[in-house]
Design an enzyme around this catalytic site. Structure first.
Site, PDB file in Angstrom:
ATOM      1  N   THR A  78       0.850  -1.190   0.000  1.00  0.00           N
ATOM      2  CA  THR A  78       0.000   0.000   0.000  1.00  0.00           C
ATOM      3  C   THR A  78       0.881   1.234   0.000  1.00  0.00           C
ATOM      4  O   THR A  78       1.912   1.272   0.683  1.00  0.00           O
ATOM      5  CB  THR A  78      -0.948   0.011   1.217  1.00  0.00           C
ATOM      6  N   HIS A 121       2.572 -11.507  14.336  1.00  0.00           N
ATOM      7  CA  HIS A 121       3.640 -12.054  15.162  1.00  0.00           C
ATOM      8  C   HIS A 121       3.379 -13.511  15.552  1.00  0.00           C
ATOM      9  O   HIS A 121       4.283 -14.203  16.050  1.00  0.00           O
ATOM     10  CB  HIS A 121       3.798 -11.197  16.428  1.00  0.00           C
TER      11      HIS A 121
END
Length: 395
Positions: free
Chosen positions: A314, A366
């Site tokens: 993006t 994560h």
């Protein structure tokens, strides 16, 4: 004999849609394959076309109504124009003299407008000629009526001085879907963002030197996105976890590289997918992005073109963003954020130089990607961009 016109068969990822615009009214002549209706889903706008020459004899689903896959939305008669056309609006002078006409009743009725638009104009007393249409062919939509602001010179003062005005506009299906996905990403992932910066001078110099020859040879403008897509593709090869996704308790490692490029449109944020970017050259990447951007502006992106993807890029820099923390595009586990190129003083070999720098941001899940992998991935992109010869020579 009337036949049924049905909504398209939606893919499994699309539950339902909303009638956005009727381009034809009951009784109006229509040609075969002419668009008669737009259906807005949470991903794309689907066009419904006439099955033959003829006319609509009944509209079953009005604008704003929710429709399911393959549900009947109208009745159609092939051949001669139907006699069921709406009656013309009564002339203003035929109104009873005993009562003063309201602002809404004095507005002329345009039967070419969708029923919901005519109703909105009637209820608000807004003249259709004063509304700027944003629909196909300049047609007026319900949102155009809701967003219309009468000129101050003719608008009567109906509020007290100092009163604050607000308006309520319903979200589009796409906007609601984007909101749901972004909220889910923040709640269902262990999202973390790491940052770095890249010296854009080498790419800018290469682009300046070869952009004219590139465009002449390939018919495509040489931008920065192709360098980022190719650098990300190479980094994904080196760090497979960044190209993976989580499915329940399983980790799915993808053996291909489908990179989504976030594009802003009038309807909201869309992410068309570049397939197999490891097999694409720079010209194919640039042409693909340009084609998707054009389709996004016209609302022509298909569901297939926005389905899937293993990684997303993006670019908030196009709007002037200097730094941001992009949100994951689930089920992907990472997203790269580009930003504005800005000249900054940098220490180079003990000397201060003014260099065009860009901050990079990598948001990642994560649960799957460790900090070491995330940082290594971002550093790889930085190094490839600062030495673009490595990309070309596959080093």
């Amino acid at each position: 004999m009337a036949t049924e016109i049905k909504a398209p068969v939606f893919p499994e990822s699309v539950a339902d849609g909303t009638i956005a615009t009727w381009h034809k009214k009951v009784g109006e002549p229509v040609s075969r394959d002419e668009v008669i209706c737009d259906i807005e889903t949470d991903k794309v706008v689907l066009e419904v076309v006439a099955p033959a020459d003829g006319s609509l004899v009944a509209i079953v689903k009005d604008e704003g109504d929710t429709v399911l896959s393959d549900e009947v939305i109208a009745q159609f008669e092939a051949g001669a124009v139907s006699a069921a056309a709406p009656e013309a609006a009564a002339p203003a002078e035929a109104a009873p003299a005993a009562s003063a006409p309201t602002a809404a009743s004095t507005q002329p009725v345009d039967q070419n407008q969708a029923p919901a638009v005519r109703k909105a104009l009637s209820e608000t007393g807004i003249n259709a000629a004063d509304v700027q249409g944003t629909g196909r062919g300049g047609r007026i939509t319900k949102e155009d009526v809701a967003n219309h602001k009468p000129a101050a010179s003719v608008q009567p003062l109906s509020v007290a001085v100092g009163e604050r005005i607000e308006k309520r506009v319903p979200m589009t299906r796409l906007r609601k879907r984007v909101a749901e996905r972004l909220l889910a990403a923040t709640q269902q992932t262990a999202m973390l963002t790491t940052f770095n910066e890249v010296n854009m001078k080498p790419i800018m110099e290469m682009r300046k030197q070869y952009k004219d020859a590139f465009e002449k040879r390939h018919g495509a403008r040489l931008g920065f996105m192709s360098f980022f897509v190719k650098a990300a593709t190479e980094a994904l090869k080196r760090y497979p976890a960044v190209n993976a996704s989580i499915d329940g308790d399983d980790i799915v490692y993808h053996g291909f590289y489908d990179i989504g490029v976030a594009v802003s449109s009038d309807r909201g944020l869309v992410v068309p997918i570049l397939r197999d970017t490891d097999r694409m050259n720079y010209a194919e990447v640039e042409s693909g992005i340009a084609a998707y951007a054009g389709k996004a502006r016209e609302g022509k992106l298909s569901i297939e073109e926005m389905t899937g993807g293993t990684f997303t890029i993006t670019n908030g820099g196009t709007f002037g963003s200097l730094l941001s923390t992009p949100i994951l595009n689930q089920p992907q586990t990472a997203i790269l954020g580009m930003h504005k190129i800005q000249e900054r003083p940098m220490a180079v070999n003990g000397q201060v130089e003014i260099l065009p720098m860009m901050y990079l941001a990598l948001s990642y899940d994560h649960r799957l990607i460790d900090g070491k992998e995330a940082v290594g991935f971002l550093v790889t992109i930085k190094e490839l961009l600062e030495e673009p010869a490595k990309l070309i020579l596959d080093l």
